[in-house]
Design an enzyme around this catalytic site. Structure first.
Site, mmCIF file in Angstrom:
data_model
loop_
_atom_site.group_PDB
_atom_site.id
_atom_site.type_symbol
_atom_site.label_atom_id
_atom_site.label_comp_id
_atom_site.label_asym_id
_atom_site.label_seq_id
_atom_site.Cartn_x
_atom_site.Cartn_y
_atom_site.Cartn_z
ATOM 1 N N GLU A 29 49.734 21.548 13.119
ATOM 2 C CA GLU A 29 49.372 22.529 12.093
ATOM 3 C C GLU A 29 48.553 23.656 12.713
ATOM 4 O OE1 GLU A 29 47.362 22.272 7.646
ATOM 5 O OE2 GLU A 29 46.616 20.945 9.229
ATOM 6 N N HIS A 37 0.857 -1.200 0.000
ATOM 7 C CA HIS A 37 0.000 0.000 0.000
ATOM 8 C C HIS A 37 0.885 1.240 0.000
ATOM 9 C CE1 HIS A 37 -3.682 2.301 0.722
ATOM 10 N NE2 HIS A 37 -2.945 3.064 1.494
ATOM 11 N N PRO A 42 29.415 20.759 0.996
ATOM 12 C CA PRO A 42 30.384 21.830 1.235
ATOM 13 C C PRO A 42 30.522 22.061 2.732
ATOM 14 C CG PRO A 42 28.272 22.770 0.607
ATOM 15 C CD PRO A 42 28.115 21.266 0.547
ATOM 16 N N ASP A 73 -7.692 -1.512 4.011
ATOM 17 C CA ASP A 73 -6.303 -1.171 4.359
ATOM 18 C C ASP A 73 -6.112 -1.101 5.876
ATOM 19 O OD1 ASP A 73 -6.295 -0.837 1.651
ATOM 20 O OD2 ASP A 73 -6.251 1.340 1.708
ATOM 21 N N CYS A 117 46.298 24.178 2.960
ATOM 22 C CA CYS A 117 46.728 22.857 3.439
ATOM 23 C C CYS A 117 48.220 22.638 3.259
ATOM 24 C CB CYS A 117 45.940 21.762 2.742
ATOM 25 S SG CYS A 117 45.960 21.873 0.949
ATOM 26 N N TRP A 161 36.593 24.395 4.075
ATOM 27 C CA TRP A 161 36.171 25.789 3.997
ATOM 28 C C TRP A 161 37.262 26.743 3.531
ATOM 29 C CZ3 TRP A 161 39.625 27.788 7.357
ATOM 30 C CH2 TRP A 161 39.961 27.064 8.494
#
Length: 904
Positions: A804, A106, A598, A142, A707, A573
């Site tokens: 970093e 259904h 993103p 049903d 990076c 980003w």
């Protein structure tokens, strides 16, 4: 298990085929009589397999079972009745005969929308959730116990076709087989239906039931029209004629210019304009309708209503087109079982149904691969003459695509009028998140809110992956000639070039990138990337391999490089558009389809890119872009079983989590470009002027949010002090400010959390004994501005020597003159290995250092010099896999080996 399949249609056929494939014995097929001499697909399948097949026109008369019908059914000896799609009323003495009873499909989430028009009412009510139920049949409507249910997000522009094709059909087939297996294993539940939230709506069968009542809000009108699109079709009266409306969408722009048309009962006249026909609800909200169908069955674009040339001038066919006309007549003959096809022969009046439309579209594609035909084109050109004219117009490139419209954010920035999307992009449409959620995207220059952006959910990812999977497996993208794919990518690159000022402006206000840098690098390299990979589309080749011959026969082995399927991309980003291009360019080239997330803090250029992709002609589902949280959207991409490859750029800790998720979900392939602590070595025999300039660029390029930024400089002792002095002098000349100011060198950091982490990074450096020579604090102005920072006297054991910063922080260590191996030991004493550099005039020294630095990229007497043709990627915990160059194509293809044995 012995199963009787009771039903009809292609859906019933697919369920039948899957049950057989999974080892169940089909003991009987019960379907409807032939229609105009054409058997139902389920009857065709059953008869072909030699399964007893019955075509009862009815099972009961005046509420009473027909004894001979019931007897023929009972003779099959079924253990279970499976009703995948059944339009006939099956009596209870049939339903209850098998020992396991009967299960029924259904198309709604019961107990909501009981009744025969459940899908229609799901959309008419504007439900956000759609789905289906498989329940145990009882004598109610049903109302039987529930065995299982599946749900999906119902988008604001869903129609019966889209909802059925993307979810109810493919997932329903699998769920029917799943339900049967649960019964066979003795694990099938029987959950009583609650009456809480139960609804029953009547069947939309009579013409009066789908006449539009215009005294409703605009959204209700839109839902009613789309809830009846394509069947049975919502209609109204215009100019005294019955007109059915298709392709409705809410219209949120200003009232367009056009021709007014009176509509009885509507609060305002309709407006025929270049994008369709606008109707207005009693609340003033507007909806746009794309197509109109008249009582005689003819269909036109709504924008052509009232125009004398709505059908277009008849084209004179060339000799080649006349040959194609003969081929298409044969196709119509085969489908319609009619020998004489005339120009006025109507496809549907001759007995064709919806499955025949699919067949016609596919057969045309086989004969005319450059014609991108849609089901809708058949509905709008029902006679053979009109159909042939439409095919020729498409083949000649005469059909103008409809203008792509969306609810745009409009701003005046940088002396430009910016228009850009702020919704999720799924299946070539901009849509709200499934739960309506949004988030603010912030301008780091002054921390103001640029706009609200739709925030994706797991349901949205499921919808996007399904769209991408359909585009890959069944859409034109998967069948497209590689050179045509390249043409689309070239066209997209050209559009990006045309809109580069807008893209660069968005990059500046959303990420803080200096506009001139965004123009050259963020956007410029993105354009270069798509052009580079467009050229690769028809050059992805396998090899032939000599293998041991099986004499007296011969063998040939060759390899093919094939696309992997649906690819999930998660980008960072710092370069929002460029990272999208690096990964998507290589992924699209062999023919994959994409679901991209993103970064939540920088979604705008990705969404503008999506708009350009539609305008370039990319088919629906090929590119899907979903802003949102990594914990929701990103994780859903990783967990989805239909995503076959993930490409990620970001931090190392997140990269590790991604590997775990990819392993657990379906062992999907993954490539990772992760953190860096890139050493830059300055020898005393270098060109010092050049070394200083390049070191500043290596460290402070893109505000240090890079990076491959030179995360630690090793300067030979004899030039150390002079080098530091000259670096600080150059930093003092840098202009810090609004990134849209063309004279500015250094803009704001990307977002507040990152800015605060950089302040903490500098604090730790001072606490551990490094010497803060310059900067390390916020610039005295609004916004997220950090002074470029320099630390010296940094030793190997310090935290800032190993970790970093991902910001404008220069870490300088000196090494003894001539101690190359000692310097290399320190430079390699990190878990990162992304990039590195060396400045010296001694080629022997340069090559020795390049050989021994543990990094995926080594720059000699330069830095940051990446190119679209050069592979890019790291060693150790900087990740694995490559972006850019030919090597990146290996990340998004799989190798298939084919061995052929032949003989004379």
């Amino acid at each position: 298990m012995k199963i009787a399949v009771i039903g009809q249609s292609q859906f019933g056929t697919e369920v039948y085929n899957l049950l057989k494939k999974e080892g169940h014995e089909i003991v009987g097929v019960f379907t409807i009589p032939d229609l105009q001499g054409k058997p139902d697909p389920l009857a065709v399948a059953g008869e072909k397999d030699g399964v007893p097949t019955f075509k009862f026109p009815r099972w009961r008369v005046k509420g009473q079972s027909i004894p001979e019908v019931v007897q023929q059914y009972q003779a099959c000896g079924a253990d279970l009745n499976v009703l995948p799609f059944c339009s006939q009323f099956i009596p209870m003495d049939v339903i209850n005969t098998p020992k396991h009873g009967s299960i029924i499909y259904h198309p709604s989430i019961l107990p909501r929308h009981r009744g025969a028009s459940a899908i229609n009412w799901t959309l008419i009510h504007g439900d956000k959730k759609a789905g289906f139920t498989i329940f145990w049949a009882d004598d109610g409507l049903d109302t039987g116990p529930i065995l299982l249910q599946k749900e999906c997000y119902a988008g604001p522009n869903e129609t019966l076709d889209s909802l059925y094709n993307k979810f109810l059909y493919p997932e329903g087939i699998k769920a029917m087989a799943e339900a049967v297996q649960l019964i066979a294993d003795g694990k099938a539940p029987r959950m009583p239906q609650s009456e809480d939230g139960a609804t029953y709506e009547p069947m939309l069968k009579k013409k009066d039931s789908v006449q539009i009542n215009w005294d409703q809000p605009g959204e209700s009108l839109h839902n009613f029209i789309r809830g009846n699109d394509k069947l049975p079709g919502a209609w109204t009266t215009i100019n005294g004629e019955q007109v059915t409306l298709y392709g409705s969408k809410m219209f949120k722009k200003e009232v367009p210019e056009g021709t007014e048309v009176e509509v009885p009962g509507a609060s305002k006249p309709a407006i025929v304009h270049k994008g369709g026909m606008i109707f207005t609800g009693n609340d003033g909200k507007m909806l746009n309708v794309k197509n109109l169908q008249f009582a005689d069955g003819s269909m036109i674009p709504a924008k052509m209503f009232g125009k004398a040339d709505a059908g277009g001038a008849t084209l004179e066919l060339t000799a080649e087109e006349k040959e194609l006309e003969g081929q298409l007549k044969d196709v119509w003959k085969g489908i319609l079982s009619i020998e004489d096809i005339q120009g006025e022969t109507d496809f549907f009046k001759a007995g064709a149904g919806s499955m025949d439309v699919v067949r016609l579209v596919e057969e045309v594609l086989q004969r005319c691969s450059d014609v991108n035909l849609q089901n809708e084109d058949v509905y709008m050109n029902t006679t053979f003459h009109d159909f042939m004219q439409m095919v020729v117009r498409k083949a000649r490139g005469l059909d103008e695509p409809d203008e792509f419209e969306y609810d745009a954010i409009e701003m005046h920035v940088n002396n430009l009028k910016l228009e850009f999307p702020n919704q999720l992009f799924i299946n070539n449409e901009f849509v709200d998140a499934s739960n309506g959620a949004t988030f603010d995207t912030i301008n780091p220059t002054d921390e103001s809110v640029i706009c609200k952006v739709s925030k994706g959910t797991k349901d949205d990812v499921n919808t996007a992956v399904q769209a991408a999977k359909e585009a890959f497996e069944d859409g034109p993208w998967g069948k497209m000639n590689p050179r045509d794919r390249g043409k689309l990518m070239y066209r997209l690159a050209d559009l990006m070039d045309e809109h580069k000022e807008e893209l660069a402006t968005l990059e500046a206000i959303d990420s803080g990138a200096v506009y001139t840098l965004a123009l050259k690098t963020h956007v410029g390299m993105s354009i270069d990337t798509f052009r580079y990979y467009a050229g690769w589309c028809d050059k992805i080749m396998g090899t032939t391999i000599p293998i041991n011959q099986a004499r007296p026969n011969h063998n040939l082995t060759y390899t093919k490089r094939e696309p992997v399927g649906v690819v999930g991309l998660i980008v960072p980003w710092n370069y929002p558009l460029m990272m999208l291009a690096w990964k998507m360019g290589a992924a699209l080239t062999p023919g994959n389809t994409i679901v991209l997330k993103p970064a939540q803090v920088t979604p705008l250029t990705a969404l503008k890119f999506a708009e350009l992709a539609v305008k370039a002609g990319f088919p629906p589902g090929v590119i899907n872009i979903l802003p949102g949280a990594g914990s929701q959207v990103g994780q859903a991409i990783l967990d989805h079983p239909d995503v076959r490859k993930v490409g990620f750029t970001g931090s190392t800790p997140v990269g590790k989590d991604i590997m775990r998720s990819c392993a657990v979900s379906n062992l999907k392939r993954v490539s990772l470009e992760l953190g860096g602590k890139s050493p830059l070595v300055i020898f005393n025999d270098c060109d010092l002027d050049r070394a200083v300039r390049q070191s500043l660029s290596g460290c402070f390029f893109n505000k240090g949010e890079n990076c491959i930024a030179s995360g630690r400089l090793f300067v030979e002792e004899s030039i150390h002090d002079e080098f530091v002095t000259r670096v600080v002098e150059e930093i003092k000349k840098m202009k810090i400010g609004d990134p849209l100011d063309r004279s500015v060198d250094h803009g704001p950091q990307n977002h507040l959390a990152h800015f605060n982490s950089l302040l903490e990074y500098c604090k730790v450096g001072v606490e551990q004994g490094a010497k803060l020579v310059y900067g390390g604090k916020k610039v005295d102005r609004p916004g997220l501005f950090l002074h470029p920072t320099v630390f010296t006297e940094v030793t190997d054991d310090m935290w800032i020597a190993k970790e970093e910063s991902f910001g404008p922080v220069m870490i300088i260590s000196k090494f003894k003159d001539g101690d190359i191996d000692g310097m290399l030991k320190s430079a390699n004493d990190t878990e990162f290995g992304l990039a590195s550099g060396v400045f010296t005039k001694d080629i022997n020294k340069a090559l020795y250092v390049a050989d021994n630095l543990q990094a995926g990229t080594v720059f000699v007497n330069t830095y940051n010099k990446t190119d679209v043709a050069a592979p890019f990627g790291g060693f150790k915990q900087s990740g694995f896999g490559k972006d850019l160059g030919q090597e990146a194509l290996h990340e998004y293809t799989r190798t298939k080996a084919v061995t052929v044995e032949y003989w004379l």
